[in-house]
Design a protein around this motif. Sequence first.
Motif, mmCIF file in Angstrom:
data_model
loop_
_atom_site.group_PDB
_atom_site.id
_atom_site.type_symbol
_atom_site.label_atom_id
_atom_site.label_comp_id
_atom_site.label_asym_id
_atom_site.label_seq_id
_atom_site.Cartn_x
_atom_site.Cartn_y
_atom_site.Cartn_z
ATOM 1 N N LYS A 1 -15.034 -4.739 -0.324
ATOM 2 C CA LYS A 1 -15.172 -3.604 0.581
ATOM 3 C C LYS A 1 -13.819 -3.203 1.164
ATOM 4 O O LYS A 1 -13.597 -3.240 2.375
ATOM 5 C CB LYS A 1 -16.171 -3.918 1.696
ATOM 6 N N ILE A 2 -12.924 -2.814 0.270
ATOM 7 C CA ILE A 2 -11.604 -2.335 0.667
ATOM 8 C C ILE A 2 -11.464 -0.898 0.192
ATOM 9 O O ILE A 2 -11.626 -0.607 -0.992
ATOM 10 C CB ILE A 2 -10.490 -3.212 0.074
ATOM 11 N N ALA A 3 -11.179 -0.011 1.113
ATOM 12 C CA ALA A 3 -11.057 1.412 0.781
ATOM 13 C C ALA A 3 -9.738 1.943 1.314
ATOM 14 O O ALA A 3 -9.506 1.930 2.530
ATOM 15 C CB ALA A 3 -12.224 2.199 1.369
ATOM 16 N N LEU A 4 -8.878 2.384 0.394
ATOM 17 C CA LEU A 4 -7.620 3.015 0.762
ATOM 18 C C LEU A 4 -7.700 4.481 0.355
ATOM 19 O O LEU A 4 -7.869 4.796 -0.824
ATOM 20 C CB LEU A 4 -6.441 2.341 0.059
ATOM 21 N N ASP A 5 -7.586 5.365 1.316
ATOM 22 C CA ASP A 5 -7.751 6.799 1.064
ATOM 23 C C ASP A 5 -6.463 7.561 1.362
ATOM 24 O O ASP A 5 -5.734 7.241 2.305
ATOM 25 C CB ASP A 5 -8.875 7.354 1.941
ATOM 26 N N ASN A 6 -6.226 8.576 0.542
ATOM 27 C CA ASN A 6 -5.057 9.439 0.719
ATOM 28 C C ASN A 6 -3.780 8.607 0.713
ATOM 29 O O ASN A 6 -3.084 8.465 1.720
ATOM 30 C CB ASN A 6 -5.163 10.257 2.004
ATOM 31 N N VAL A 7 -3.486 8.045 -0.454
ATOM 32 C CA VAL A 7 -2.371 7.124 -0.628
ATOM 33 C C VAL A 7 -1.247 7.824 -1.377
ATOM 34 O O VAL A 7 -1.431 8.284 -2.513
ATOM 35 C CB VAL A 7 -2.822 5.865 -1.400
ATOM 36 N N ILE A 8 -0.072 7.894 -0.753
ATOM 37 C CA ILE A 8 1.120 8.439 -1.385
ATOM 38 C C ILE A 8 2.137 7.316 -1.516
ATOM 39 O O ILE A 8 2.476 6.657 -0.530
ATOM 40 C CB ILE A 8 1.718 9.595 -0.566
ATOM 41 N N THR A 9 2.632 7.093 -2.735
ATOM 42 C CA THR A 9 3.553 5.991 -2.974
ATOM 43 C C THR A 9 4.595 6.431 -4.004
ATOM 44 O O THR A 9 4.248 6.837 -5.109
ATOM 45 C CB THR A 9 2.787 4.728 -3.414
ATOM 46 N N ARG A 10 5.887 6.324 -3.635
ATOM 47 C CA ARG A 10 6.959 6.858 -4.473
ATOM 48 C C ARG A 10 8.180 5.938 -4.451
ATOM 49 O O ARG A 10 8.396 5.201 -3.492
ATOM 50 C CB ARG A 10 7.419 8.233 -3.983
ATOM 51 N N TYR A 11 8.987 6.046 -5.487
ATOM 52 C CA TYR A 11 10.333 5.465 -5.559
ATOM 53 C C TYR A 11 10.358 3.954 -5.313
ATOM 54 O O TYR A 11 11.336 3.421 -4.786
ATOM 55 C CB TYR A 11 11.269 6.150 -4.558
ATOM 56 N N ASN A 12 9.311 3.264 -5.664
ATOM 57 C CA ASN A 12 9.278 1.814 -5.519
ATOM 58 C C ASN A 12 9.805 1.152 -6.781
ATOM 59 O O ASN A 12 9.647 1.680 -7.892
ATOM 60 C CB ASN A 12 7.846 1.356 -5.232
ATOM 61 N N LEU A 13 10.406 -0.039 -6.631
ATOM 62 C CA LEU A 13 10.941 -0.735 -7.797
ATOM 63 C C LEU A 13 9.835 -1.306 -8.673
ATOM 64 O O LEU A 13 10.044 -1.547 -9.863
ATOM 65 C CB LEU A 13 11.893 -1.844 -7.363
#
Length: 760
Positions: A532-544
Amino acid sequence: MGEIVVEVLRAGPQGPEALRSEGVWSPGHYSARALVQHTGAYWLAQRATEEEPSTEAVDWSAFINYSADMDAAIGSYGANRTFTAPTLAAAQAAVLPTSVASIVVQTRDGTTGGFRTRRVPDEGAILAGQFVTGGTYLRQRHENAEDTITPAMFSDVSEMFAFTKAKIAVPKGNYEFNSPIATRDGLTLSCEGAAVFRPTWAPVGSARATPMFSFGAGANVDRLDVRLVAGINTIRTLVRFNGSYQVGLLNLDSVDLNNNRQPGVGDLISGAVIFSGEYGRAGNVFINNFDRGWASIDSTDLVISHIRNIGTIMGGYVSGTRHMHILSGRTTGLANPAIANAFNRGIMSRGANSILFEGCTDSSVSNWYTYDILEHAIRVANAADGTIIPNERLTFNNLRMYRPYGCGFKLDDSDLFLIKDIIINGLYTEDVGRGNWYGTEGFQNWASSSSTSPGSHPDNNNDGNKVACAIRNSERVRVTGFMNRKLLYDHSGYMGFWVERSSNVSASQIDTEYSRFAGVCIQSGGSQACEKIALDNVITRYNLGAGLRWNAGPSSGSAWRAVHTRGLVSQNNTGAGYEVIASADGSSPFQTITCSIEGRVSDNAGGNRSVPDTVNVSSRFREDVRENGIGTVTFSFATPGDVSVSYASQSIIWQRDGNYVNVEIALRATLTFTTASGALQILGLPYPALSAVNKIDLVASNSAFSSWNSRVEIVPSVQEGTTRIELRGYSSNVDSSPITASNVVSGSELLLRLSGTYRI
């Protein structure tokens, strides 16, 4: 009554009220004519009358009356039974009749500190604020009767605070004291703006356990300013409040960095100020240059308007606390972290947080700013030994964490799984890790420092303990609004947002960039379910690493249920746009309740998608991730031989929706060969096909084929597990077979246009 000889020792009014002396008495020996009694006291008459002892005041004489002040004193006594003394020494030396109920001490020392007294029973030890008058048989005990007292009325501030019956008013000035001060319950203290208390001694050994200021229950303090001079720098607790208190402004300052705890000692019950007991209210709390700034210990219903804790190592500590609410605050670490090394502490020392929670429920922290904290900006850990209060029902609002060496915000109770019901409304982190990364020049790690192995251990890699927002071993956590950014350093955090061994976690509006590994990671461990884990509206950039990482690899058999990432935007990562790691045994962890990833990915150097086949075929894993791409495709044969290809066009336009890829291919080329053989192939699809069951249509072709292998239709087919298309010929009642090199006219232009969908 016989002849009586009287010795006059000093000047002063002697006799009943309102009497005028008939002569001046000087010190010496005199014979009195009569000893008479009036209002319960014996008086010596200068002359006897037949009416003695009369109640008429005019019948009486006084021993000595040498000034108008004495006349006034006699008059005052007649009205109020009050004796007036010019100094405390004069009052102490006076032999007073039993009818005296009060003394007006005009000055304590001849200049300031006058006060009024009341007569009290002469029993027991002389207490603070009390004194006795002269005489053996007529001795009286008096105590300060002012409603408001000041330091000038007492021998020192310790005696003033020990007095138990009045409000204390302290004018501006410096007030030194050389022993602990413990106030009465119900004290009211009012200090002017420039009133400063300065301890002049440093306790040692067990004496360090006694606070320098300890306020009894019910204290009401409008302002308190206590400062440590250079050289007094090992004070364990400067001020302690003990229930039902109110303090308006508290300023605690140390010239040196004050070491609340000796090197290597693990005791956490220390601080420039300790709040304890029930019902506490504090306005502005200003703390400067203390190893541990403040602590809430065994406290209930504590409200603090603002805490400013500057130049700290261990920050604030909370244990055994219920209903604590901090409305705003600012905490800064040391400008030079090396100063902490003398305390056997340094970068990444355990507990070097702006706040460390080790037992707190039903509480909140709001508008909290931290800078350059040596470990985690905020840490919710396991409950301390000796408290039954867990870390539950905590709310955090508007947290802003700048340049912590460890995590920005961390929930982790060392795998006890007792952290529950946490709400975070607004979390911003910046430059997490502060450039202190394993293998880089100057890397330090004091996390392993101990009394047997003190100092930094740069060979120990603890970069994984530098996450912008870490949620571990927790249940029922809600995060709304998280952003992680870099500004002064190349990266911010080993990971941006990390959920591990936790369940019932809901987070929305996650925006993270430039992590040294994954931007967002959900991870299981041991047998603990990831549920029961909900991550909403996730923006992720420029990670190694990957933009999004679902990692079941650390365990086998842990079940993932109802885990969802929705509204994903993953772009320009060095790793994959998103990746799913199967369980340690290679199996799919998804069970019972479907898990899903939904969103868009693009321009990720490690590929936009990385999902193992065991997960691909799981009925409990769904993808609804969209990505677009353009590229080139090529012609070849199963055995290329000497084939040479000249292209007029070779484009592919594709779009992936979840597990399905839609392609449009345009190829126009001339193939020249003599030794090539085998099936004609089109190479360069974006993803391998899950199976050979797909639908690709031949939209157009030309006559460069010498034959269709005696077939009436050509059908393109994506080959299972590959990124290539073969062209196969079909006819009624005949097995299909590939179009091979023998069916292609060498040197002729070949045109193919294809469109269709295949599953990945």
